[in-house]
Design a protein around this motif. Structure first.
Motif, PDB file in Angstrom:
ATOM      1  N   LEU A  52       0.911  -1.096   0.102  1.00  0.00           N
ATOM      2  CA  LEU A  52       0.042   0.142   0.070  1.00  0.00           C
ATOM      3  C   LEU A  52       0.947   1.299  -0.061  1.00  0.00           C
ATOM      4  O   LEU A  52       0.714   2.188  -0.516  1.00  0.00           O
ATOM      5  N   ARG A  53       1.989   1.328   0.648  1.00  0.00           N
ATOM      6  CA  ARG A  53       3.058   2.374   0.629  1.00  0.00           C
ATOM      7  C   ARG A  53       3.410   2.559  -0.755  1.00  0.00           C
ATOM      8  O   ARG A  53       3.518   3.729  -1.454  1.00  0.00           O
ATOM      9  N   GLU A  54       3.924   1.450  -1.657  1.00  0.00           N
ATOM     10  CA  GLU A  54       4.472   1.611  -3.036  1.00  0.00           C
ATOM     11  C   GLU A  54       3.364   1.849  -3.933  1.00  0.00           C
ATOM     12  O   GLU A  54       3.748   2.240  -5.045  1.00  0.00           O
ATOM     13  N   ARG A  55       2.241   0.877  -3.712  1.00  0.00           N
ATOM     14  CA  ARG A  55       1.218   1.177  -4.549  1.00  0.00           C
ATOM     15  C   ARG A  55       0.007   1.214  -4.221  1.00  0.00           C
ATOM     16  O   ARG A  55      -0.997   0.050  -3.913  1.00  0.00           O
ATOM     17  N   PRO A  56      -0.574   2.389  -3.496  1.00  0.00           N
ATOM     18  CA  PRO A  56      -1.602   2.482  -2.924  1.00  0.00           C
ATOM     19  C   PRO A  56      -3.000   2.170  -3.582  1.00  0.00           C
ATOM     20  O   PRO A  56      -3.987   1.774  -3.090  1.00  0.00           O
ATOM     21  N   GLU A  57      -2.950   1.835  -4.948  1.00  0.00           N
ATOM     22  CA  GLU A  57      -4.268   1.610  -5.532  1.00  0.00           C
ATOM     23  C   GLU A  57      -4.534   0.097  -5.695  1.00  0.00           C
ATOM     24  O   GLU A  57      -5.495  -0.241  -6.140  1.00  0.00           O
ATOM     25  N   THR A  58      -3.819  -0.680  -5.229  1.00  0.00           N
ATOM     26  CA  THR A  58      -3.724  -2.140  -5.090  1.00  0.00           C
ATOM     27  C   THR A  58      -4.957  -2.475  -3.862  1.00  0.00           C
ATOM     28  O   THR A  58      -4.796  -2.102  -2.757  1.00  0.00           O
ATOM     29  N   ALA A  59      -5.751  -3.375  -4.510  1.00  0.00           N
ATOM     30  CA  ALA A  59      -6.808  -3.876  -3.672  1.00  0.00           C
ATOM     31  C   ALA A  59      -6.239  -4.912  -2.803  1.00  0.00           C
ATOM     32  O   ALA A  59      -5.629  -5.761  -3.252  1.00  0.00           O
ATOM     33  N   VAL A  60      -6.969  -4.876  -1.391  1.00  0.00           N
ATOM     34  CA  VAL A  60      -6.399  -5.856  -0.742  1.00  0.00           C
ATOM     35  C   VAL A  60      -7.431  -6.636   0.052  1.00  0.00           C
ATOM     36  O   VAL A  60      -8.559  -6.112   0.627  1.00  0.00           O
ATOM     37  N   VAL A  61      -7.075  -7.855   0.195  1.00  0.00           N
ATOM     38  CA  VAL A  61      -8.058  -8.830   0.822  1.00  0.00           C
ATOM     39  C   VAL A  61      -7.293  -9.453   1.981  1.00  0.00           C
ATOM     40  O   VAL A  61      -6.307 -10.358   1.528  1.00  0.00           O
ATOM     41  N   VAL A  62      -7.549  -9.389   3.270  1.00  0.00           N
ATOM     42  CA  VAL A  62      -6.846 -10.017   4.290  1.00  0.00           C
ATOM     43  C   VAL A  62      -7.800 -11.006   4.686  1.00  0.00           C
ATOM     44  O   VAL A  62      -8.769 -11.176   5.214  1.00  0.00           O
ATOM     45  N   VAL A  63      -7.046 -12.416   4.762  1.00  0.00           N
ATOM     46  CA  VAL A  63      -7.894 -13.663   5.198  1.00  0.00           C
ATOM     47  C   VAL A  63      -7.185 -14.064   6.504  1.00  0.00           C
ATOM     48  O   VAL A  63      -6.128 -13.920   6.721  1.00  0.00           O
ATOM     49  N   SER A  64      -8.139 -14.413   7.541  1.00  0.00           N
ATOM     50  CA  SER A  64      -7.724 -14.886   8.895  1.00  0.00           C
ATOM     51  C   SER A  64      -8.941 -15.325   9.434  1.00  0.00           C
ATOM     52  O   SER A  64     -10.094 -15.190   9.336  1.00  0.00           O
ATOM     53  N   SER A  65      -8.724 -16.238  10.585  1.00  0.00           N
ATOM     54  CA  SER A  65      -9.478 -16.796  11.295  1.00  0.00           C
ATOM     55  C   SER A  65      -9.946 -15.718  12.539  1.00  0.00           C
ATOM     56  O   SER A  65     -10.678 -16.062  13.385  1.00  0.00           O
ATOM     57  N   ARG A  66      -8.955 -14.997  12.731  1.00  0.00           N
ATOM     58  CA  ARG A  66      -8.811 -13.889  13.863  1.00  0.00           C
ATOM     59  C   ARG A  66      -9.666 -12.486  13.399  1.00  0.00           C
ATOM     60  O   ARG A  66      -9.833 -12.665  11.984  1.00  0.00           O
ATOM     61  N   LEU A  67     -10.285 -11.799  14.201  1.00  0.00           N
ATOM     62  CA  LEU A  67     -11.061 -10.547  13.724  1.00  0.00           C
ATOM     63  C   LEU A  67     -10.053  -9.686  13.565  1.00  0.00           C
ATOM     64  O   LEU A  67      -9.055  -9.369  13.941  1.00  0.00           O
ATOM     65  N   PRO A  68     -10.731  -8.740  12.715  1.00  0.00           N
ATOM     66  CA  PRO A  68      -9.728  -7.553  12.192  1.00  0.00           C
ATOM     67  C   PRO A  68      -9.045  -6.770  13.182  1.00  0.00           C
ATOM     68  O   PRO A  68      -7.739  -6.269  13.343  1.00  0.00           O
ATOM     69  N   GLN A  69      -9.681  -6.434  14.541  1.00  0.00           N
ATOM     70  CA  GLN A  69      -8.945  -5.699  15.589  1.00  0.00           C
ATOM     71  C   GLN A  69      -8.031  -6.576  16.319  1.00  0.00           C
ATOM     72  O   GLN A  69      -7.260  -5.964  16.823  1.00  0.00           O
ATOM     73  N   ASP A  70      -7.868  -7.754  15.986  1.00  0.00           N
ATOM     74  CA  ASP A  70      -7.022  -8.459  16.439  1.00  0.00           C
ATOM     75  C   ASP A  70      -5.781  -8.551  15.570  1.00  0.00           C
ATOM     76  O   ASP A  70      -4.578  -8.942  16.027  1.00  0.00           O
TER      77      ASP A  70
END
Length: 106
Positions: A52-70
């Motif tokens: 995101l620092r180098e290519r801020p236009e990149t779409a990002v999907v974060v996968v996890s079994s934990r919650l986003p706040q964690d």
């Protein structure tokens, strides 16, 4: 692979180092789907921050079994996808991430 079947040129990696190398070799990267706990010397959130620092236009999907706040710091413009998920949920998360006002909600 689900993403290949959906028309994406996907590159699967396992470690942080592999993900970083793949990212650096993919100048046309439009979507990053990454597990928050990518193994290696750094976590998935580190590669997300670099992308995101180098290519801020990149779409990002974060996968996890934990919650986003964690997963601090969770990228403000990333879409969170909780495990387990199916093909349609993955593709829907990618679509949301590619929307101009994508957020972690949803």
């Amino acid at each position: 692979m689900v993403l290949d079947d959906a028309g994406y040129a996907a590159r699967a990696t396992v470690t942080y180092r592999d993900a970083k190398r793949a990212y650096q070799n993919m100048p046309d990267l439009a979507v990053l789907v990454i597990h928050a706990d990518t193994p290696g010397e750094r976590r998935g959130t580190s590669i997300i921050q670099a992308v995101l620092r180098e290519r801020p236009e990149t779409a990002v999907v974060v996968v996890s079994s934990r919650l986003p706040q964690d997963l601090a710091p969770f990228p403000r413009h990333a879409v969170f996808l909780e495990k387990p998920f199916d093909r349609s949920q993955l593709l829907a998360a990618i679509d949301r991430a590619r929307e101009p006002d994508a957020s972690s909600a949803g």
